[in-house]
Design an enzyme around this catalytic site. Sequence first.
Site, PDB file in Angstrom:
ATOM      1  N   ASP A   1       0.876  -1.166   0.000  1.00 39.86           N
ATOM      2  CA  ASP A   1       0.000   0.000   0.000  1.00 39.86           C
ATOM      3  C   ASP A   1       0.923   1.228   0.000  1.00 39.86           C
ATOM      4  O   ASP A   1       2.120   1.103   0.301  1.00 39.86           O
ATOM      5  CB  ASP A   1      -0.873  -0.036   1.265  1.00 39.86           C
TER       6      ASP A   1
ATOM      7  N   ASP B   1      -0.271   5.113   0.842  1.00 37.42           N
ATOM      8  CA  ASP B   1      -0.583   6.144   1.848  1.00 37.42           C
ATOM      9  C   ASP B   1      -0.645   5.543   3.248  1.00 37.42           C
ATOM     10  O   ASP B   1      -1.428   4.630   3.513  1.00 37.42           O
ATOM     11  CB  ASP B   1      -1.906   6.827   1.495  1.00 37.42           C
TER      12      ASP B   1
ATOM     13  N   GLY C   1      -9.883  10.063  -3.189  1.00 38.29           N
ATOM     14  CA  GLY C   1     -10.091  11.488  -2.981  1.00 38.29           C
ATOM     15  C   GLY C   1     -11.446  11.993  -3.476  1.00 38.29           C
ATOM     16  O   GLY C   1     -12.120  12.765  -2.785  1.00 38.29           O
ATOM     17  N   LYS C   2     -11.853  11.563  -4.669  1.00 41.18           N
ATOM     18  CA  LYS C   2     -13.145  12.027  -5.207  1.00 41.18           C
ATOM     19  C   LYS C   2     -14.288  11.491  -4.335  1.00 41.18           C
ATOM     20  O   LYS C   2     -15.232  12.203  -4.005  1.00 41.18           O
ATOM     21  CB  LYS C   2     -13.308  11.551  -6.660  1.00 41.18           C
ATOM     22  N   GLU C   3     -14.138  10.224  -3.954  1.00 41.60           N
ATOM     23  CA  GLU C   3     -15.148   9.593  -3.099  1.00 41.60           C
ATOM     24  C   GLU C   3     -15.214  10.305  -1.745  1.00 41.60           C
ATOM     25  O   GLU C   3     -16.282  10.484  -1.167  1.00 41.60           O
ATOM     26  CB  GLU C   3     -14.789   8.110  -2.887  1.00 41.60           C
TER      27      GLU C   3
ATOM     28  N   THR D   1      -2.726   0.423  -4.477  1.00 40.33           N
ATOM     29  CA  THR D   1      -3.184   1.600  -3.736  1.00 40.33           C
ATOM     30  C   THR D   1      -4.429   2.212  -4.362  1.00 40.33           C
ATOM     31  O   THR D   1      -4.671   2.038  -5.559  1.00 40.33           O
ATOM     32  CB  THR D   1      -2.064   2.665  -3.694  1.00 40.33           C
TER      33      THR D   1
ATOM     34  N   ASN E   1       0.463  10.587  -7.903  1.00 36.21           N
ATOM     35  CA  ASN E   1       0.928  10.731  -6.514  1.00 36.21           C
ATOM     36  C   ASN E   1       1.981   9.675  -6.182  1.00 36.21           C
ATOM     37  O   ASN E   1       2.939   9.942  -5.457  1.00 36.21           O
ATOM     38  CB  ASN E   1      -0.234  10.571  -5.533  1.00 36.21           C
TER      39      ASN E   1
ATOM     40  N   ASP F   1      -1.685  -0.297   6.325  1.00 37.39           N
ATOM     41  CA  ASP F   1      -1.675   0.515   7.555  1.00 37.39           C
ATOM     42  C   ASP F   1      -3.056   0.768   8.126  1.00 37.39           C
ATOM     43  O   ASP F   1      -3.156   1.383   9.188  1.00 37.39           O
ATOM     44  CB  ASP F   1      -1.054   1.898   7.275  1.00 37.39           C
TER      45      ASP F   1
HETATM   46  C1  XBP Z   1      -5.445   6.026   0.360  1.00 41.58           C
HETATM   47  C2  XBP Z   1      -6.553   6.923   0.087  1.00 41.58           C
HETATM   48  C3  XBP Z   1      -6.404   7.967  -0.882  1.00 41.58           C
HETATM   49  C4  XBP Z   1      -5.580   9.170  -0.490  1.00 41.58           C
HETATM   50  C5  XBP Z   1      -5.791  10.271  -1.489  1.00 41.58           C
HETATM   51  O1  XBP Z   1      -5.958   4.800   0.884  1.00 41.58           O
HETATM   52  O2  XBP Z   1      -7.619   6.780   0.646  1.00 41.58           O
HETATM   53  O3  XBP Z   1      -7.682   8.470  -1.159  1.00 41.58           O
HETATM   54  O4  XBP Z   1      -6.011   9.644   0.772  1.00 41.58           O
HETATM   55  O5  XBP Z   1      -5.593   9.853  -2.779  1.00 41.58           O
HETATM   56  P1  XBP Z   1      -5.065   3.483   0.910  1.00 41.58           P
HETATM   57  P2  XBP Z   1      -6.398  10.477  -4.023  1.00 41.58           P
HETATM   58  O6  XBP Z   1      -3.777   3.844   1.601  1.00 41.58           O
HETATM   59  O7  XBP Z   1      -5.873   2.498   1.723  1.00 41.58           O
HETATM   60  O8  XBP Z   1      -4.852   3.006  -0.508  1.00 41.58           O
HETATM   61  O9  XBP Z   1      -6.882  11.834  -3.611  1.00 41.58           O
HETATM   62  O10 XBP Z   1      -5.389  10.519  -5.127  1.00 41.58           O
HETATM   63  O11 XBP Z   1      -7.554   9.558  -4.326  1.00 41.58           O
HETATM   64 MG    MG Z   2      -2.995   3.125   3.429  1.00 41.99          MG
END
Ligand code: XBP
Ligand code: MG
Length: 257
Positions: free
Chosen positions: A10, A12, A54-56, A123, A129, A184
Amino acid sequence: MPELKALLFDVDGTLADTERDGHRLAFNQAFADAGLDWDWSVELYGQLLTVTGGKERIRYYLDSWRPEFKRPAKFEEFVAGLHKAKTRHYTVMLDNGGIPFRPGVRRLLCEAREEGLRLAIATTTTPENVTALLKSNLGEDGERWFELIAAGDIVPAKKPAPDIYRYVLEHMRLSAKECIAFEDSENGVQASCGAQLLTVITTNDYTTTHDFNGAAVVLDQLGEPGNPFKVLHGSIGQHRYISVAALNELFHRVLPA
Ligand code: XBP
Ligand code: MG
């Protein structure tokens, strides 16, 4: 005898602490650019992380915190535009000094490469990103450390759905029983365990209280030789930091032949 062949990461919260001082700030900058008075505090953002993508997350915020907001006619385009601006702010932030990898991440990636393990990313974040984060931490060819980067809208159902991990397994022609996933968060472990993957969790400030049911082991970090991890749940033998040897031991204990 099953053999550990690949590590699936993953991004983020796992490779780097990107949420609080990265994504959150980029969202707020995009809202300010658009003349919106939305400001996602550290605390509110923790609640918004319930929804991945992010959009969600923007739609979830409007549904649950701003029901009175008058939605523009082309609402999906409006959200996509805000999110595009957010991605721009986020990638600029990474390019200008970046957000460092968490302890042990670079060391483990280097060791895994030396040992011939295959590496991939799974991810929900936007592909740009991931590129920016890998470049700022691993250099220009950072992306090439990974055989496959599966990110963003490549699958319609984001985590906690297991789809992104199934996509990686299918495209790398791997069985779940040949891999270890690194996550995480609760949404993350639901996705990886939903794809039957043995999962190692490293928690962060936003996720310490999450339910990690299904994970093989829960640690506070991967650790370094001089900076050992804390085991929060499960066991990892005598190891003090996550190495390929520690992963192989865990793999053969949890997935006996
Ligand atoms: C990561 C996310 C992402 C980031 C933002 O989740 O939820 O939405 O916060 O990314 P995970 P975008 O670590 O469980 O994959 O704004 O590019 O969608
Ligand atoms: Mg994560």
